[in-house]
Design a protein around this motif. Structure first.
Motif, PDB file in Angstrom:
ATOM      1  N   THR A 132      22.654 -45.201 -13.552  1.00 54.26           N
ATOM      2  CA  THR A 132      23.253 -45.474 -12.246  1.00 54.26           C
ATOM      3  C   THR A 132      22.161 -45.786 -11.234  1.00 54.26           C
ATOM      4  O   THR A 132      21.016 -45.308 -11.364  1.00 54.26           O
ATOM      5  N   ASP A 133      22.521 -46.588 -10.245  1.00 49.77           N
ATOM      6  CA  ASP A 133      21.583 -46.901  -9.157  1.00 49.77           C
ATOM      7  C   ASP A 133      21.740 -45.945  -7.981  1.00 49.77           C
ATOM      8  O   ASP A 133      21.164 -46.161  -6.912  1.00 49.77           O
ATOM      9  N   SER A 134      22.487 -44.877  -8.191  1.00 56.76           N
ATOM     10  CA  SER A 134      22.762 -43.941  -7.109  1.00 56.76           C
ATOM     11  C   SER A 134      21.495 -43.223  -6.647  1.00 56.76           C
ATOM     12  O   SER A 134      20.652 -42.822  -7.458  1.00 56.76           O
ATOM     13  N   ASP A 135      21.392 -43.075  -5.330  1.00 56.27           N
ATOM     14  CA  ASP A 135      20.275 -42.323  -4.746  1.00 56.27           C
ATOM     15  C   ASP A 135      20.557 -40.815  -4.728  1.00 56.27           C
ATOM     16  O   ASP A 135      19.734 -40.023  -4.253  1.00 56.27           O
ATOM     17  N   GLU A 136      21.707 -40.444  -5.232  1.00 60.73           N
ATOM     18  CA  GLU A 136      22.095 -39.029  -5.252  1.00 60.73           C
ATOM     19  C   GLU A 136      21.106 -38.221  -6.086  1.00 60.73           C
ATOM     20  O   GLU A 136      20.590 -38.683  -7.099  1.00 60.73           O
ATOM     21  N   SER A 137      20.855 -37.004  -5.642  1.00 59.92           N
ATOM     22  CA  SER A 137      19.925 -36.140  -6.369  1.00 59.92           C
ATOM     23  C   SER A 137      20.612 -35.506  -7.580  1.00 59.92           C
ATOM     24  O   SER A 137      21.842 -35.429  -7.650  1.00 59.92           O
ATOM     25  N   ILE A 138      19.791 -35.063  -8.525  1.00 59.43           N
ATOM     26  CA  ILE A 138      20.324 -34.352  -9.684  1.00 59.43           C
ATOM     27  C   ILE A 138      21.063 -33.099  -9.245  1.00 59.43           C
ATOM     28  O   ILE A 138      22.124 -32.760  -9.774  1.00 59.43           O
ATOM     29  N   SER A 139      20.530 -32.432  -8.245  1.00 60.19           N
ATOM     30  CA  SER A 139      21.158 -31.211  -7.731  1.00 60.19           C
ATOM     31  C   SER A 139      22.569 -31.490  -7.225  1.00 60.19           C
ATOM     32  O   SER A 139      23.518 -30.762  -7.517  1.00 60.19           O
ATOM     33  N   SER A 140      22.727 -32.590  -6.478  1.00 60.77           N
ATOM     34  CA  SER A 140      24.047 -32.956  -5.959  1.00 60.77           C
ATOM     35  C   SER A 140      24.998 -33.319  -7.103  1.00 60.77           C
ATOM     36  O   SER A 140      26.183 -32.984  -7.077  1.00 60.77           O
ATOM     37  N   PHE A 141      24.469 -33.996  -8.115  1.00 61.63           N
ATOM     38  CA  PHE A 141      25.258 -34.365  -9.290  1.00 61.63           C
ATOM     39  C   PHE A 141      25.770 -33.119 -10.009  1.00 61.63           C
ATOM     40  O   PHE A 141      26.941 -33.042 -10.412  1.00 61.63           O
ATOM     41  N   LEU A 142      24.915 -32.124 -10.132  1.00 63.63           N
ATOM     42  CA  LEU A 142      25.313 -30.888 -10.812  1.00 63.63           C
ATOM     43  C   LEU A 142      26.365 -30.120 -10.004  1.00 63.63           C
ATOM     44  O   LEU A 142      27.268 -29.499 -10.574  1.00 63.63           O
ATOM     45  N   ARG A 143      26.261 -30.180  -8.674  1.00 63.61           N
ATOM     46  CA  ARG A 143      27.287 -29.552  -7.829  1.00 63.61           C
ATOM     47  C   ARG A 143      28.643 -30.241  -8.041  1.00 63.61           C
ATOM     48  O   ARG A 143      29.686 -29.578  -8.080  1.00 63.61           O
ATOM     49  N   TYR A 144      28.613 -31.540  -8.161  1.00 58.97           N
ATOM     50  CA  TYR A 144      29.845 -32.305  -8.415  1.00 58.97           C
ATOM     51  C   TYR A 144      30.477 -31.876  -9.747  1.00 58.97           C
ATOM     52  O   TYR A 144      31.693 -31.684  -9.833  1.00 58.97           O
ATOM     53  N   LEU A 145      29.644 -31.693 -10.762  1.00 58.31           N
ATOM     54  CA  LEU A 145      30.163 -31.275 -12.069  1.00 58.31           C
ATOM     55  C   LEU A 145      30.729 -29.859 -12.003  1.00 58.31           C
ATOM     56  O   LEU A 145      31.802 -29.579 -12.568  1.00 58.31           O
ATOM     57  N   ASN A 146      30.012 -28.962 -11.334  1.00 55.93           N
ATOM     58  CA  ASN A 146      30.492 -27.581 -11.217  1.00 55.93           C
ATOM     59  C   ASN A 146      31.808 -27.494 -10.457  1.00 55.93           C
ATOM     60  O   ASN A 146      32.669 -26.653 -10.752  1.00 55.93           O
ATOM     61  N   LYS A 147      31.977 -28.376  -9.498  1.00 58.22           N
ATOM     62  CA  LYS A 147      33.189 -28.353  -8.693  1.00 58.22           C
ATOM     63  C   LYS A 147      34.383 -28.935  -9.431  1.00 58.22           C
ATOM     64  O   LYS A 147      35.494 -28.389  -9.373  1.00 58.22           O
ATOM     65  N   ASN A 148      34.178 -30.027 -10.157  1.00 59.81           N
ATOM     66  CA  ASN A 148      35.301 -30.761 -10.748  1.00 59.81           C
ATOM     67  C   ASN A 148      35.531 -30.480 -12.228  1.00 59.81           C
ATOM     68  O   ASN A 148      36.630 -30.719 -12.736  1.00 59.81           O
ATOM     69  N   TYR A 149      34.506 -29.976 -12.903  1.00 62.09           N
ATOM     70  CA  TYR A 149      34.645 -29.782 -14.358  1.00 62.09           C
ATOM     71  C   TYR A 149      34.144 -28.398 -14.779  1.00 62.09           C
ATOM     72  O   TYR A 149      33.531 -28.228 -15.825  1.00 62.09           O
ATOM     73  N   LYS A 150      34.427 -27.433 -13.936  1.00 62.02           N
ATOM     74  CA  LYS A 150      33.943 -26.071 -14.181  1.00 62.02           C
ATOM     75  C   LYS A 150      34.470 -25.515 -15.498  1.00 62.02           C
ATOM     76  O   LYS A 150      33.799 -24.734 -16.173  1.00 62.02           O
ATOM     77  N   ASN A 151      35.685 -25.891 -15.881  1.00 61.13           N
ATOM     78  CA  ASN A 151      36.309 -25.337 -17.084  1.00 61.13           C
ATOM     79  C   ASN A 151      36.074 -26.188 -18.331  1.00 61.13           C
ATOM     80  O   ASN A 151      36.673 -25.945 -19.372  1.00 61.13           O
ATOM     81  N   HIS A 152      35.218 -27.194 -18.209  1.00 64.73           N
ATOM     82  CA  HIS A 152      34.890 -28.053 -19.358  1.00 64.73           C
ATOM     83  C   HIS A 152      33.446 -27.813 -19.770  1.00 64.73           C
ATOM     84  O   HIS A 152      32.574 -27.609 -18.926  1.00 64.73           O
ATOM     85  N   GLN A 153      33.206 -27.848 -21.055  1.00 66.83           N
ATOM     86  CA  GLN A 153      31.849 -27.670 -21.558  1.00 66.83           C
ATOM     87  C   GLN A 153      31.094 -28.997 -21.456  1.00 66.83           C
ATOM     88  O   GLN A 153      31.516 -30.006 -22.017  1.00 66.83           O
ATOM     89  N   ILE A 154      29.971 -28.942 -20.741  1.00 68.56           N
ATOM     90  CA  ILE A 154      29.154 -30.142 -20.523  1.00 68.56           C
ATOM     91  C   ILE A 154      27.690 -29.800 -20.772  1.00 68.56           C
ATOM     92  O   ILE A 154      27.214 -28.739 -20.365  1.00 68.56           O
TER      93      ILE A 154
END
Length: 325
Positions: A49-71
């Protein structure tokens, strides 16, 4: 006759060794796949991706939306070619280490990043007070483990844990190839969110091409089991022929057959035990319990085949006796 019986009793030993060897081959192939995948499954895909988003922000997104899924994620650096950042929200597959251990869930939660090294990784390592540290600029990462050296796997990389609050998560996503292991649904949703195209990693493509490679081992395993069953049928037939030559009748005949049968099946059990001890010493098993279970099943199949054949021959013999009277 005795030489025939001795030869036929050696066949189960060969059968047990053959079964154990095939199981070892199957588990070794699987272990190689796991190592080549660095603990990832065949669902694994990657995207950029060309996103300027940080890895930390990406991980927050995963924790928020896919907390019950194994990733599980591997971030392959575009610039530090041998560096891989690892993150997971569940217990990851523990890979074989020569010293120390692989990452655990706690390593992704704190504020400190840890390192696991490939045995041939060329990275600046500082040793102080019996501890090793990877030195990257002004950052120090405690080394918690070193992989075993497997020739078939690229082992010159080094792995750093990452997490929402860890320094390794400050970099931007655009600087990494994002390798993600989860369910196909979750992977596609995440890729869609970042308007990214999914790709299949080479190790997954190779496994898809070779997914039938275990069939020869499975066929050989089944052949060994069939050979054991046929051998026990022949042993039962030979025993009945020998029993008739004794000219015993009634309880004496029955006791002779029971004693010889028990002795034969016990010898086969000992052969199975010897095969298990030999194979555990000389062959590789990622799950040793599978070997003992399959060998036990093979022996029970031999016992059933022997007993059914013997029962059938005795009943047939009784019918012939009654008919002649």
């Amino acid at each position: 006759m005795n030489f025939k019986r001795i030869f036929l009793l050696l066949v189960p030993l060969i059968m047990f060794l053959g079964i154990g060897t095939m199981i070892s081959n199957i588990q070794s192939d699987y272990a190689d796949e796991v190592l080549e995948a660095h603990g990832l499954t065949n669902n694994t895909r990657y995207f950029r991706t060309d996103s300027d988003e940080s890895i930390s922000s990406f991980l927050r997104y995963l924790n928020k939306n896919y907390k019950n899924h194994q990733i599980q994620l591997h971030f392959d650096s575009n610039y530090e070619k041998k560096q891989v950042l690892v993150w997971s929200n569940h217990v990851v597959k523990s890979l074989p280490t020569e010293t120390g251990r692989y990452f655990s869930p706690d390593d992704f939660e704190g504020k400190v990043s840890f390192a696991v090294l490939g045995p041939t990784a060329k990275i600046n390592v500082l040793e102080a007070q019996n501890n090793k540290y990877v030195v990257l600029g002004r950052n120090y990462y405690s080394v918690i483990g070193t992989f075993k050296n497997y020739p078939q796997v690229e082992m010159d990389k080094y792995y750093l844990s990452t997490g929402v609050n860890q320094p390794t998560a400050r970099d931007q996503l655009r600087n990494y190839r994002i390798v993600i292991d989860s369910t196909p649904y979750v992977i596609s949703k995440i890729a869609k969110h970042y308007h990214a195209k999914l790709h299949i990693p080479p190790f997954v493509q190779e496994h898809h091409r070779d997914r039938l490679s275990v069939l020869p081992n499975i066929l050989m395993l089944v052949t060994c089991m069939i050979l054991g069953v046929v051998t026990n049928i022949v042993l039962a037939i030979l025993m009945m022929r020998q029993a008739k030559l004794t000219h015993l009748h009634g309880d004496l005949f029955r006791n002779w057959v029971i004693n010889r049968s028990a002795r034969t099946l016990m010898v086969e059990g000992v052969c199975g035990l010897l095969a298990y001890i030999f194979l555990r010493w000389h062959a590789f098993y990622s799950v040793a319990s599978v070997l003992s279970i399959v060998l036990l099943m093979a022996w029970l199949m031999n016992v059933v085949a022997f007993c059914i054949t013997l029962y059938h021959l005795i009943r047939k013999d009784k019918k012939v006796v009654k008919a002649t009277r």
